[in-house]
Design a protein around this motif. Structure first.
Motif, short mmCIF file in Angstrom:
data_model
loop_
_atom_site.label_atom_id
_atom_site.label_comp_id
_atom_site.label_asym_id
_atom_site.label_seq_id
_atom_site.Cartn_x
_atom_site.Cartn_y
_atom_site.Cartn_z
N UNK A 122 0.67 -1.46 -0.07
CA UNK A 122 -0.06 -0.15 0.15
C UNK A 122 0.80 1.10 0.06
N UNK A 123 1.93 1.22 0.72
CA UNK A 123 3.00 2.38 0.90
C UNK A 123 3.49 2.64 -0.79
N UNK A 124 4.08 1.60 -1.05
CA UNK A 124 4.38 1.79 -2.60
C UNK A 124 3.34 2.17 -3.47
N UNK A 125 2.22 1.57 -3.67
CA UNK A 125 1.27 2.13 -4.54
C UNK A 125 0.86 3.34 -4.52
N UNK A 126 0.44 3.90 -3.02
CA UNK A 126 0.09 5.26 -2.65
C UNK A 126 1.30 6.27 -3.10
N UNK A 127 2.72 6.14 -2.92
CA UNK A 127 3.64 6.65 -3.03
C UNK A 127 3.60 6.98 -4.94
N UNK A 128 3.63 5.94 -5.38
CA UNK A 128 3.44 6.10 -7.13
C UNK A 128 2.45 6.84 -7.64
#
Length: 428
Positions: free
Chosen positions: A261-267
């Motif tokens: 979730x952290x990677x997806x929201x950062x992207x």
């Protein structure tokens, strides 16, 4: 390693004061959630805390986005000037390039560092957030008070320092006794806050006479740290290892959900940020493109290795930034570029008045035609106006003070012209 970094950052001047202030905010949120709603959950407090902090930074975010939009308009003209002088490395050409670039910035009422100030103001706040999230008991009295009965009993135990140093210096705590004073209650609280199930069992084995208070403390803290079935004090990597060992599908899903979730929201947050047009052949453009894809991957890796509470903050902040960006983008679409330019010119004129720039010069800069400027970045200045500006810059260069960079550049130019004339005579 991260704990050492967080503590070190928290001791920096300015950062320390901001962390103290943000800690008061976090403590207030916890007290309200506990006193009004009867909720003692650190994960929920972190999310609310993140939303409040980023809401307070909205004015800076809007200012930065305005500069980004203006930069996208100026960039075609800037790139044209840079290409014009791309293969010229002599001092005169470099000075000429700077003069032409400065003319562009003056026309739009901005400066090359216009987008840096909001970021510089935000950075101390962002740095100050991490110590607060990393060391919740140091800032939230309700969490600290939960540990105090156990801490008092530990301090009353003979040889407690060596026992706690042995536990604290090993994984997953990793708090070096050479850096942290294990005689202090605050240090013991921070050590206990990093405990996991296996660590609580180790403490009970070392201090069997405190088994009851250890068990009650671990249950209370476990209740506070539990968020959607995830213990935010543990790292997702530790949870994933335990889930794989026990063949728990649900455990594996819970372990990977926060890092993913952290990677997806950062992207998503990066994609929503307005990007100024850049020459594809420019190495900086390639670097920016690479960073847009590597930063989310770094977020995934970091959130796997750090406590899940950091991952919750990371994900929440990216979601908040994404929502803010959508709203700001809609707002920015309604503001005509010409209106932004006029506003910038007025602000720039006031600054120049304070510095003593002549009224005639200010009027000339402020009344530069911008009616043909649009969001595609087309230049509104005519060739005649541009030539007039360049001629004026050349006239100013001729009247340069002796010893200045411009005067030295004139000497180089006259020398080159003299060599050129001698070569022409020889050819004749």
């Amino acid at each position: 390693m991260y704990g050492i970094l967080a503590v070190g950052v928290a001791d920096w001047p300015v950062i320390h004061q901001i962390s103290w202030l943000l800690g008061k905010v976090m403590n207030g949120i916890y007290n309200v959630m506990d006193g009004v709603f009867g909720i003692q959950n650190i994960g929920i407090c972190i999310i609310i805390f993140t939303i409040i902090v980023y809401m307070l930074m909205i004015p800076l975010t809007i200012k930065q986005q305005k500069w980004s939009k203006m930069s996208s308009v100026m960039q075609p003209e800037i790139m044209k000037i840079q290409k014009k002088y791309a293969n010229r490395r002599d001092q005169a050409s470099m000075l000429k390039q700077q003069e032409e670039l400065q003319t562009v910035y003056q026309k739009y009422g901005t400066s090359p560092t216009g987008g840096c100030l909001p970021m510089l103001i935000q950075m101390p706040v962002l740095f100050a957030l991490y110590p607060v999230i990393q060391s919740i008991p140091s800032y939230v009295t309700g969490v600290r008070d939960t540990y105090m009965p156990l801490v008092n009993n530990i301090i009353a135990t003979d040889g407690f320092q060596k026992i706690m140093e042995a536990i604290g210096s090993a994984k997953p705590i990793m708090m070096n006794p050479e850096i942290y004073d294990y005689k202090k209650a605050d240090t013991l609280i921070n050590v206990l806050y990093k405990f996991q199930d296996s660590t609580w069992a180790t403490l009970a084995d070392k201090m069997p006479h405190l088994k009851d208070v250890i068990e009650s403390t671990s249950q209370n803290i476990g209740h506070m740290n539990m968020f959607l079935g995830i213990n935010i004090a543990e790292s997702p990597f530790t949870m994933l290892t335990a889930a794989i060992t026990s063949f728990s599908i649900i455990g594996i899903i819970l372990a990977v959900i926060i890092p993913v979730l952290a990677g997806a929201t950062q992207f998503l947050s990066v994609k929503l940020m307005p990007q100024a047009p850049m020459d594809p052949g420019n190495p900086m453009a390639n670097s920016m493109k690479t960073m847009n894809y590597t930063m989310p991957l770094i977020s995934v890796f970091m959130c796997f290795t750090l406590p899940a509470g950091i991952g919750i903050y990371w994900s929440a902040s990216a979601v908040v930034r994404s929502v803010q960006q959508l709203i700001i983008n809609k707002h920015m679409e309604k503001i005509p570029v010409e209106e932004m330019i006029k506003e910038n010119q007025k602000k720039a004129a006031k600054k120049r008045e304070k510095k003593g720039t002549s009224a005639q010069e200010i009027n000339r800069m402020a009344t530069t035609s911008t009616r043909n400027v649009n969001q595609k970045g087309k230049s509104s200045i005519s060739d005649a106006q541009r030539q007039e500006m360049l001629d004026k810059a050349a006239a100013n260069a001729k009247n340069a003070k002796p010893g200045s960079l411009t005067a030295k550049a004139n000497m180089v130019s006259r020398f080159n012209q003299g060599v050129s004339q001698e070569e022409t005579k020889e050819e004749k």
